[in-house]
Every structure is written in structure tokens, then in C-alpha cells.
Design a protein around this motif. Sequence first.
Motif, short mmCIF file in Angstrom:
data_model
loop_
_atom_site.label_atom_id
_atom_site.label_comp_id
_atom_site.label_asym_id
_atom_site.label_seq_id
_atom_site.Cartn_x
_atom_site.Cartn_y
_atom_site.Cartn_z
N HIS A 365 -8.65 6.90 -8.09
CA HIS A 365 -9.13 5.79 -8.92
C HIS A 365 -9.93 6.29 -10.12
CE1 HIS A 365 -8.33 3.79 -5.05
NE2 HIS A 365 -8.17 2.69 -5.75
N ARG A 460 -3.88 6.09 -4.40
CA ARG A 460 -2.59 5.42 -4.58
C ARG A 460 -1.57 6.30 -3.88
NH1 ARG A 460 1.33 4.85 -8.78
NH2 ARG A 460 1.65 7.09 -8.52
N THR A 488 -0.23 0.84 2.04
CA THR A 488 -1.61 0.59 1.62
C THR A 488 -2.20 -0.58 2.41
OG1 THR A 488 -1.18 1.42 -0.60
CG2 THR A 488 -3.06 -0.04 -0.33
N TRP A 538 -4.87 0.56 -5.47
CA TRP A 538 -5.06 1.18 -6.78
C TRP A 538 -4.50 0.19 -7.80
CZ3 TRP A 538 -2.02 3.08 -10.86
CH2 TRP A 538 -2.54 4.12 -11.63
N VAL A 541 -1.34 -1.73 -7.47
CA VAL A 541 -0.88 -1.48 -6.10
C VAL A 541 0.58 -1.02 -6.11
CG1 VAL A 541 -1.13 -2.31 -3.74
CG2 VAL A 541 -2.46 -3.38 -5.52
N SER A 544 2.67 -0.38 -9.24
CA SER A 544 2.35 0.78 -10.07
C SER A 544 3.41 1.87 -9.93
CB SER A 544 0.98 1.35 -9.69
OG SER A 544 1.00 1.96 -8.41
#
Length: 745
Positions: A365, A460, A488, A538, A541, A544
Amino acid sequence: MASIGKFARRTFLIGGAAIVGGAAFGAWYVGRPAPNPLTPGQGEAALTPFVLVTGEGVTLITPRAEMGQGAQTTLAALLAEELDLDWQEVRIDHGPPATAYYNSALMGEALPGKGYDRSDFMHGLAETIGKVAKVFDMQVTGGSTSMKDGYTRLRVAGATAREALKWAAAQRLNLDVDQLRTENGAVVAPDGTAIPYTDLATDAAEAPMRAPALRDPSQWRYLGKSMPRLDMVEKVTGTAQFGIDARPEGVKFAALRINPGRAAMRSFDASAAEGMAGVERVIALPNGIAVVGRNTWLAQQAADAVEIEWEPAPYTADTAAIFERIGAAFDSGANSTLRDDGDADILPQGATEVTAEYTLPYLAHATMEPMNATALYTGDALTIWSGNQAPTFTRDHCARAAGLEPEQVTVITPYLGGGFGRRGEMDFSVYATQVAVAMQGTPVQLTWSREEDMRHDFYRPGAMARMRGAVQDGSAVLLDAQVAAQSTTQQAMGRWLGISPGGPDKGHVDGLFNAPYAIPNHRVRGYLADLDVPVGFWRSVGASFNAFFQDCFMDEMAHAAGADPLAFRLALMRDEYPAGAGVLQAVRDMSGWGGEKPANTGRGVAFSYSFGTPVAQVVEVVDEDGTIRIARVWIAADVGTALDPGIIEAQMIGGCIYGLSAAAMQQITFADGAVEQANFPDYDALRMHNTPLFEVQILQENPHLGGVGEPGTPPAAPALANALFDLTGTRARSLPLTQSFDLLV
């Protein structure tokens, strides 16, 4: 305002109308009562959980954190619009941990379906299902939901307070409520008599139920306009208070050093650290140590001086082995098949097959404010100053760490110096609690070094995709997409709530299964990798990485079909999702796509639908004597209703920079079970000299409000990769792009 920290058990109902502290609350809530957490002091009135009226003015008790995204500014505008407050009169305090501040929009996103084709009925159903967040105390800032959650709630709160104040004035003046109006923070009578809200607070708390009518957008004074950020002056002058600025009386400072392999500590020798002047204590933790000293720098130096023997990491030790495990997930059964149109197994006769495999790295992050929290434990109570995205979860986890009940914990949420999902975790607050328990009676601020932050993130997830498609007569006729990565959602829900959601993981394939392309044979499958590498939410999520897979492959199919990449996408989207086609047309026109390009220039386009918002981007790159510069970016987004165009533009640009930085140069790699990157020299981001020029267009054709904070990130990586292909003829199927191109860094 210390009374805000006290929790009362008065309840409010939200149905056809509702009661909060005796005032009408409105028609936006269905379900069981939730406690109003505000206990007003003498001469104060908590007209709703969001509106506190005191002798000094009206305060918005905001349910969402301010981490640079401008959420609190627009939430204040929603309230002020209905309450007839002057803009400069709005005060803002972050609400305490409380069920009343649950995020209804966050749970609503879990409803099955692609989202972009959701009917009005399904939108209404999502709003109803969203109330389940109340059961889990999901007071969370994330998922680009602050405006979707607050749009009606804050307007109703303002209108409710307005009607309660008018009722109180009517009783005092012996007039009918309908004879009164509100203006500039006062109730005004027909003869011009104006009674300030501050004089009516106590009486207004006794107002009977009165369902408010919300104002038509044609009457808005603030919404729909670019308003000055309410946090602007503080942040420009350096007076804004972030978590790291907490200074309770008598505070001590601590540094953390924990196992880089995310395992336990076998033993340690602190003799060298304990002999350093100004070091007060070395505290053993289950997986490391904390050092308390007279300042943060000394504590960090002392922590580095402690000799520690670590247990080995519980997960696969190096990057290559980790990605072998991710790839092996394709051989297991699919967790989800959320799109299965036509027959993706059969290649249409006469079609040309296209295949590609992509790999994306783990990412940190990298929030600008390092992880930190300050805690004071007295033995029977805990106060924690924590820049967090989930106050109720933070309260509950810290209570368990301190051996207390949640009611014994006070959580103070200041500004966040960046969140991106990282501050939705509880670890940094729990560590501070553990140190405070060991230092009972003394407030302690625990600040992580950048190295501890980088090596103990919830990343991530790394991801792989296998893409198979077919083109015929200039269009796509088949797309079979498979993606493998860790879940995640399963990890985060396990940490937050102690549960592991079963069934298809929608977030895992977000941005892929719901890409709004009308391809007749279209299948998307998600595979969950069985790994213990810590992963978390991230920015944007699953979208991405899935947007990279989806729109890089769309580019490959367009070239295989001999079609213009933007026109190829537009033809497949125009009937399927008009709002998506609209943003593609906008970036086409903004960038002059299809016209003459300057020499040594490449352009790439990408599109992503995420968090209810379609976003298209065109990236332009320029070869300058062998070094490639990202020169310009055009962005178009359709957010439905643009509540604050200036904030939306800033978020689209910020999200794109975040995505371009990750695409160009960022990755997290592992060796011997530990993360190899330690600080920004190892994990760089775009800076002023290599950040492109931006042009943003905001559309409002979507029938429903979309998210803003995250949708600008997903298209950035594929648009850049596609631009580099246009410039060089080299197709990048892995990131970061500095591994394949000489980018200006």
C-alpha cells in the motif's frame, strides 16, 4: 465535545419515519433499531447520530474517515444542503465506533450480478441487503462507498434536523411550522425574526416525528459544484492532526520490530538496547519486540540493536515458488464461473484464435504516513488514537488485546495520511494496545519504521491469468478468461470477523466477469490459490489486476482482428452498456484518437467498470532519445451524479497516478520468507518530473451514483502497457514495466 465519547442506549428507528433522541429521522432505514452513540451535554442536542447542535454551532458527526479523498467535505455538503447552513459554519468530528454508522453500500456490493446492468429493483434490493452491515457493525471507509452510503442518509439527517428546529421555533413563537423557513443557520419567521439553531437545540430534541421532504437538485447551493476542501487550510498550514500527531499528556514513544517472515520469535537479547541512554523499556511481543524511549528515532535505533532469533515463515519462501503455487490453482476446481454466455469451449468456425498469459506481482500500500497508533491503558479502560478505516473493528480487536469489553474502549479517529485499504486492518492498533498494557498508566505512541511497514503489509495479491479469445470479421466472438490469485475477501474477513465467506468470490473476478463487452461466447472463471502470504484490500481490489488482464487482452484481440483498438471496444459496448460507451467516446474525442500523432509517440486506451463507475483512459508515451516518458493521460468517468466535480477530478487523477506507479515500477518479492523491498528506493512511485499531464471529463449519464476513490486506478496499467505496445511493438504481459522498457524514473 468530550461527551461524544460516551455511548448512550437511546435508539433510533428508520422506516417510514424514525426517532433519534426524540427527533424525526426519516424514511431511509428498514430493520431493527440501532443505538444512537451520542450523549449531548448541557444545552446540546443530538438530533440524529449525524447532527449535534451545541451553543457553538452545528457539527456533522461523520461516519467515514478522511484519508485525502475529500469524503468529509462532500458529506458536509450533503448535510448543509438540507439544513440551510452556511458552508463555512459546518464543523466535522469523526463519529465514535457505533452500529449507527454502518456502511450500507458496502454490503450491497455483495449482491450477485454484473452491476452495470442492475435494474432499479435490484438497486433497491441492494440497499435493503446493505442493512446487514448493521449486524456486523461494519463501520468501514472503503470500497468507494462513502457517497453511495451517505447520499440519502446525510440529506435525510439534515432535513430531519431542519424540521426539528423549525418545530422548536414554532412552539416558541406560537406559529405553525409551515409558516417558518430556514436560512443561514437560523429559523426565520414571516416577520423576519430569526432564531439561531444554537438557541433551539434543547427544545428541538423534543420534536415529534416529522418525515422530511428532500430538496430537488435544482435547489442545491453546494452539491454539484466544486467546493473548497474543508481540510485544505489545515493541511496547507501543517496544523491538521493525523494519527502520528497525537500528543496526550505524558506520552512516551515506541518502535516496533517483528518477524519479517510473519512468524513467532524464538528468543532475543536486548542488553545493547537497554544500555542506550533514553531507552525506558524493551517489551516482548509474541512475534517480536517493542522499544519505548524518549523519542521515536531513539526507539527505532534501539529496536535495531536488539538481537533476535526468528521462527521461519509459514508460507512458501521465495517469489518463484509462490507463483508456482498460484499457477497450480488452475489445476483445481474453479471457485467461480460468474459469466458463462454462449459456448466458450468451441472455437467458432472461421474465427482466429488468440491466447495470452499474464502475471502481476504482489503490491504494498505504501501509505505516506507510516503505520502508527497511540494508546493509553489504565487497567479498566483503553483510549486509542488511530487513523483507521474501521473504528468498530478496531475497538473490538483492541478490547480483546487488552482484556476489556468493547464498551471500555474509546477510539479516536483523526485524519489518515493515506489508507488505500491498509488502515482497514487492525494490527497497528493492536500492537499499540499491547505496548500500552505493558506500560499501564502511560500513553505510548507506537510508530512503525518504513521497513517494518513495507515488510508487514497485507499485500495486493499476485495474480496470473490465462486468456483465450477469438476474432472474426473485425470483432470478438469468444473470450474465455481464467484468473488465479489468493482470496483477499476470505483472508480479510477472517482477520476482521473470524469468518471465511464461502461460495463464489465475486471480488476475486471483479473487473473481469463484469467487463461490459457483448461477446457472444464469454466465460470467466476464478481460481483461489492456497497460500498464506498475507493479502488485503488494495485500492480497487480485484479490478486492479483483472482490468490489466481484460483490457490488455482486448488490445491483443483488436490487433489480431485488424481493428482500431478503441473502435473495437466501442462496437462491443455500445448496446451492452451505453454509459461505458459514453466514456470511451469522450476519451476518443478528448485525445484526438485516430488523428495524426507526433513522431516517437504511442497511445493506448483501456476501460474498466468497477465500484459502479465506468472509466476510460488514454495514455500517451513519448520516446525521448531512448528514454520513454509518460506524457499525457485523458480520463473520462461517468459517476451518475457529480456531487463535487473538483474532488472527483482529483480522485481520478490520484487513482491513475497510483495505478501508473504500480504498473511502471512497483513490486513486492520474497526471499527466505521475507519481503525484499524495504523503503521507497526499492518501491518507487511517480514523482513530479515523470508524472504526466492530465485532462479529465466527468459524465453524468449513469442512472445511479457510482464510486469515485478507486475506479481511476484499474485502467491505468493496461492503458500504459497498450501505449508502450503502440510505441515499440513489444507486448508486455507482466509488470512492472521497467523490466521491459526504459521508462523515465
